[in-house]
Design a protein around this motif. Sequence first.
Motif, mmCIF file in Angstrom:
data_model
loop_
_atom_site.group_PDB
_atom_site.id
_atom_site.type_symbol
_atom_site.label_atom_id
_atom_site.label_comp_id
_atom_site.label_asym_id
_atom_site.label_seq_id
_atom_site.Cartn_x
_atom_site.Cartn_y
_atom_site.Cartn_z
ATOM 1 N N ASP A 1 3.508 1.672 3.048
ATOM 2 C CA ASP A 1 2.531 2.458 2.278
ATOM 3 C C ASP A 1 3.035 3.886 2.171
ATOM 4 N N ARG B 1 5.026 -1.073 -1.318
ATOM 5 C CA ARG B 1 3.926 -1.713 -0.575
ATOM 6 C C ARG B 1 4.066 -3.232 -0.615
ATOM 7 N N GLU B 2 4.337 -3.766 -1.800
ATOM 8 C CA GLU B 2 4.348 -5.215 -1.965
ATOM 9 C C GLU B 2 5.624 -5.872 -1.422
ATOM 10 N N GLU C 1 2.806 7.806 0.941
ATOM 11 C CA GLU C 1 1.941 8.919 0.547
ATOM 12 C C GLU C 1 2.775 9.893 -0.278
ATOM 13 N N VAL D 1 5.938 3.185 -5.733
ATOM 14 C CA VAL D 1 5.008 3.146 -4.598
ATOM 15 C C VAL D 1 4.418 1.746 -4.445
ATOM 16 N N GLN D 2 4.051 1.133 -5.566
ATOM 17 C CA GLN D 2 3.478 -0.215 -5.534
ATOM 18 C C GLN D 2 4.505 -1.238 -5.055
#
Length: 304
Positions: free
Chosen positions: A102, A96-97, A104, A92-93
């Motif tokens: 993002d 995002r990066e 859920e 998940v991180q």
Amino acid sequence: MTAAVIDLGTNTFHLIIAEVVDSSVHVLYKTNVPVKLGEGRINEHIIISAAFERGIQTLKTFQKTIKAYGATTVKAIATSAVRSASNGTDFVQAARELAGIDIEVITGDQEAVYIFNGVKATGVISGLSLIMDIGGGSTEFIICDNERLLWKKSYDIGAARLMQAYFNTDPISQNDQEAITDHLDKELTGLKEACEIYQPRHLIGSAGAFETFAAMLVKELDIKSIKSVPLDLNAYHELSQKLITSTHDERDAMPDLIKLRVDMVVIASILTNYIIRHLNIAELSLSTYDLKMGVLYTLTGSKP
């Protein structure tokens, strides 16, 4: 508004972009990529490095498409493979990066609600029905009628999990089939109790393997152009027996059976047969709408 929904499934990542106006959804674009996030070690709760990388690269590509369509709302939903993985948070991180997405991570119960929303939008639900969504990591069951969700539960009996645990021979042996049945006997007591109370006789298969069943059963059917279709139970039983008793190479040569499902369709057949047999199902249908369409219809303000 223009909305994009990403469904990060255990086997496949889906992207759908649609114009959402009032209570209507008009699909502009959709695609899917066989990322196989659950490859290799899903039962050990690990996303292996190769699958991790495939997932991130796919999300980067999806992000470019989302920007090209000018989507103002983006919902990326992760299910069983990510929520059960010890390195799911790392994924998940990284999404995002590295991809600007993002994610859920939803529970099995939330997954079931979205699936119900999607199936309900097709109009296929007639009276008391049981919806079944066979994923790679989990399988969701929803008992409902035309208007209401009455009962729901998500079980960690997805096709990828069962395949990695029990699919040991080619074709699958009787012993492996019996081991799967024994496992389902233990896992699905709650579902059987709920079906004793509500007694649904109509099984609605949500997308995935059920699209494969439909494509193989109903000749000249264009899956992409329909919302739902009834399936003949006797014809389904003949097909499932053929799939279960065939070798990998024999299935690979069958028309309308996509490469990703060549082996998992065996597990899906065993699962579906179990539900039909033990819950006295009398009617079978396909809904091509599933979680991702359910998310889109939720954005219109529609409620289950």
